[in-house]
Design an enzyme around this catalytic site. Sequence first.
Site, PDB file in Angstrom:
ATOM      1  N   HIS A 187       0.850  -1.200   0.000  1.00 20.67           N
ATOM      2  CA  HIS A 187       0.000   0.000   0.000  1.00 20.67           C
ATOM      3  C   HIS A 187       0.880   1.241   0.000  1.00 20.67           C
ATOM      4  O   HIS A 187       1.860   1.320   0.734  1.00 20.67           O
ATOM      5  CB  HIS A 187      -0.912   0.012   1.233  1.00 20.67           C
ATOM      6  CG  HIS A 187      -1.689   1.286   1.383  1.00 20.67           C
ATOM      7  ND1 HIS A 187      -1.573   2.105   2.484  1.00 20.67           N
ATOM      8  CD2 HIS A 187      -2.575   1.899   0.560  1.00 20.67           C
ATOM      9  CE1 HIS A 187      -2.362   3.156   2.336  1.00 20.67           C
ATOM     10  NE2 HIS A 187      -2.979   3.048   1.179  1.00 20.67           N
ATOM     11  N   SER A 188       0.536   2.199  -0.840  1.00 21.25           N
ATOM     12  CA  SER A 188       1.239   3.483  -0.893  1.00 21.25           C
ATOM     13  C   SER A 188       2.734   3.244  -1.141  1.00 21.25           C
ATOM     14  O   SER A 188       3.110   2.549  -2.068  1.00 21.25           O
ATOM     15  CB  SER A 188       0.980   4.261   0.397  1.00 21.25           C
ATOM     16  OG  SER A 188       1.506   5.563   0.342  1.00 21.25           O
ATOM     17  N   MET A 189       3.593   3.790  -0.289  1.00 21.52           N
ATOM     18  CA  MET A 189       5.033   3.653  -0.494  1.00 21.52           C
ATOM     19  C   MET A 189       5.519   2.222  -0.292  1.00 21.52           C
ATOM     20  O   MET A 189       6.629   1.869  -0.702  1.00 21.52           O
ATOM     21  CB  MET A 189       5.782   4.597   0.445  1.00 21.52           C
ATOM     22  CG  MET A 189       5.528   6.073   0.194  1.00 21.52           C
ATOM     23  SD  MET A 189       6.075   6.624  -1.427  1.00 21.52           S
ATOM     24  CE  MET A 189       7.852   6.605  -1.192  1.00 21.52           C
TER      25      MET A 189
END
EC number: 3.1.-.-
Length: 927
Positions: free
Chosen positions: A168-170
């Site tokens: 998720h995300s980074m």
Amino acid sequence: MNPLSAVFNSVVLVLLALGVTDVFFSYESSRCSMTYMFEYPQYLQIKLSKKVSRLYPLYELYLYGEGSYAEENKNLTLTGVPVLFLPGNAGSYKQARSFASVALRKAENIGNRYHFNIFTVNFNEELVALYGGSLRRQTRFVHECIKTILSLYKNQTFPPESVAIIGHSMGGLVARALFTLKHFKPDLINVIITQATPHILPVLSTDIYLTDFYTMVNNYWIYNSLKLRNITMLSVAGGYSDYQVRSGLTFLPTSSFHTSALSVVSSAVPITWASTDHLSIVWCRELVLVTARALFDLIDEHTKQINIDPQSRMSVIKHHFVRHPAKHLESRHQITASFTETPKFTLVEDSKWTYTVNKESNESFFLFPLLDKRIAYSHFHCQNTFLYTHSWIFGCNKTVSPKCLQINDLSWETELLPSAKVVNLKLDVYSNLSHFILYIPATNGSKFSVECEFLSEEARTVHVPVTHVLSFGFSSSHAPLNSSGLLYVIQFEDFSKIYQAFNVFIVRNCGQNKESKSSIYKFHVPWSHEDLIGVLSDELPVRISAKLHAEQPQNDNRLVKLFLYASPECLHEVTISTSFSQILGQIVRFHGIYLPVYIVANLLLAYGAQLHSILIQGSCMDLDLSFDVAAKPYKVDPVLIICKYLLNYKWFKNYWDGLMLPQLDAVQLHAYGFWFPLASLFFFIFGTSIAYWSSIGLQAAVRILSSLWIYLKRPSMFPKESKCITYRVYAETLFFAFISWRSCGTFSLLLVFLRYLSKVLILYSSMKNYVSLNAHIVKDTSSKQDSVKTDSDTNINSNQLTHHQPSSLEIKALDDCLKMHFTILHLNLWIVLLGLPSFIYWLKTLRYTIQLDPDPNRVSALVLIFILEILMNSTTSAIKSSVCLKTAAVLQLPLSIIVVAFGTLHLYRISNLIAFSLFLHVVCCFV
């Protein structure tokens, strides 16, 4: 203050506010539902080796479990498929709960033939989107986690040799960064699913560690695409609801050699059909279910592990995330079918056909001959609602099989939509077939309808030119659809740029017919998977916000389309008009993060105008007036446009590289499709307005604080000029430098800013006090009142001026100093603001360590501390006679150009350029 400038900058600020409002508030309400669970989640910490624990004391690895499953796996005798969840910026390891719980329930539903072991990493909720110094550390830790996870399966019959990753995300970027590690084996990972991960560029390029990390990862994947072709990559974006990471950044960098990569927006994912924000993309039940089904379909039933064939894996991903045919994937190989005996066919020779069942129906086969239809029609289109059968349309060649005992299953061409299944078969593609067969199963108590028609694609396609961007919504294009067809295609001409945005209204009128079926629309962008799909209403017209996440590629001539799956009993009308607020929203969405660049560029131009006024007139110009004089976009933009144009020529590119200049940021943005010709002009004007009003706001804050300062401590001495370098300057410089070296560079700069602010407050309070005092004495003298109260007041005031009675020239010199100090304070403020991300990260980790390591601002902070400490004691009179003053004033324009040229994608460079600008001022104090 110039009234015209104030009005103009106010209008510009209002326009910017409209764009910001569109980005943050003008999106559809969430259609996601929460995932639910039946048992309490448990997170079993996996013991890592002492070496790993010592190297990464803040990170942990957990195994997710619930109820009896958690109890069974306490001794870590694992038999499932390992999946590793990587949280993103400020993300928690507990975010794995939604997917892990759904996967556990699904495994139970299939009798635990195979299941997943969900591992999750605790990154201590680090703010890696703001600070890139810990990304490499996270990457190395994940490598150790993968090796630890695989070691837990040694006793299995078919032990897994790889791990699937959900990031998720980074966390998704960290997953891709694993392959850049020196001793990492690519075979350790087979599938990577990223959710709202900015793959192309960082959302904020706040430090060099972050940009270098992105460059390293993306270059590795581009240059080693052949080596990585066995890795299946899926990137899922949240759509317009995710204002933290816009979807255009989540599209994976493409390569002709790496074909196992797919990027989609959640609004286009079958069965999901919803936009998600940055956090809900993890728990959105509709998307979690699709992800879980896809991963289960990726499992090889023989080895009970992820399929090793990358082509098979990609077909599974596309089945669930691109086009769902409403069939189970496990029967994909069943393309042909056969009848043991000749079924009873019902011949249908009409071009339009409808079949409705309200309660019961017998098994039926409807035969549609094609021979006489190929001349007048190009497609055969069918829609069915609530017909719960996987295979329902077939093809037959009576030349090969006269009684149609051998048939081809064409149901794989079906597309699943919110309330219907549709199929659109091109007759030329099936030139070997003589008939289409429609199968209706026997039902009891079911209500459904099937509608089919032969159609001409040309007759059902409507070409609609989009309205001009500058029409501001006052003009519109209409497309009335008055025929009773099932399918219409509206093609939008000249719709290919990211700054274009339109309101598309679809009006449906069914008259008195209350039993008409739903109409469905699909806004389709052919060059990226970012479709919008919804159902029309009879009560209100549907408004579609038509805009793009990605610009049309150069060699792609396909048009944006609106597919309308209509009800034949209803009339429809499509209207398109320009949406000015959404255009502003697109500009802010794609370029809003670059505003600090243009604000600082305007401040440097104004700063140069002030230095020039000291050189020519001997006095310093007001900051708001200096914006009117110097902050002109034609001073900056033409230079950048010319350089960008000349860089297309090899000779200029070689000369540019020979000077070892970095790549022009506008060139890189243009290559990504994120730039358009007037973007720099618009944002220069926006930057001027923000700089203008922020300077007025800062002045107002100084006035308020100075009034408080006067109330608490009335100045008794008029400030005198002092040397630029004193023992106090040395002491303060060493003190702030020590803080910078031992803690955080931005923290020391914040302290210097507060020290500078106190200096400005003292100067302003002194000037304000003495100006008002002189005015009061003059008033008392001219009025010649001899009252006791007045005499006593005058005596008190006179005593305050006993030591030094400032002249008007001294007050004027102090006023000039204040104007210059105020501009330097404003620049200092932006230095602090640009360094805030690393400061926030340092504050969050302060309980573990007092020193930020590595610190992206440590060296620049040491230089700036020395410069600002000298400038605190500087005066305008000290630089009037400087031989370097003209050079310092002239160089502010090139510096502002450099800020825009090289700071747009590298915000951390701005502080260094401001430092150089202030250093020129310091030189003027001594030379």
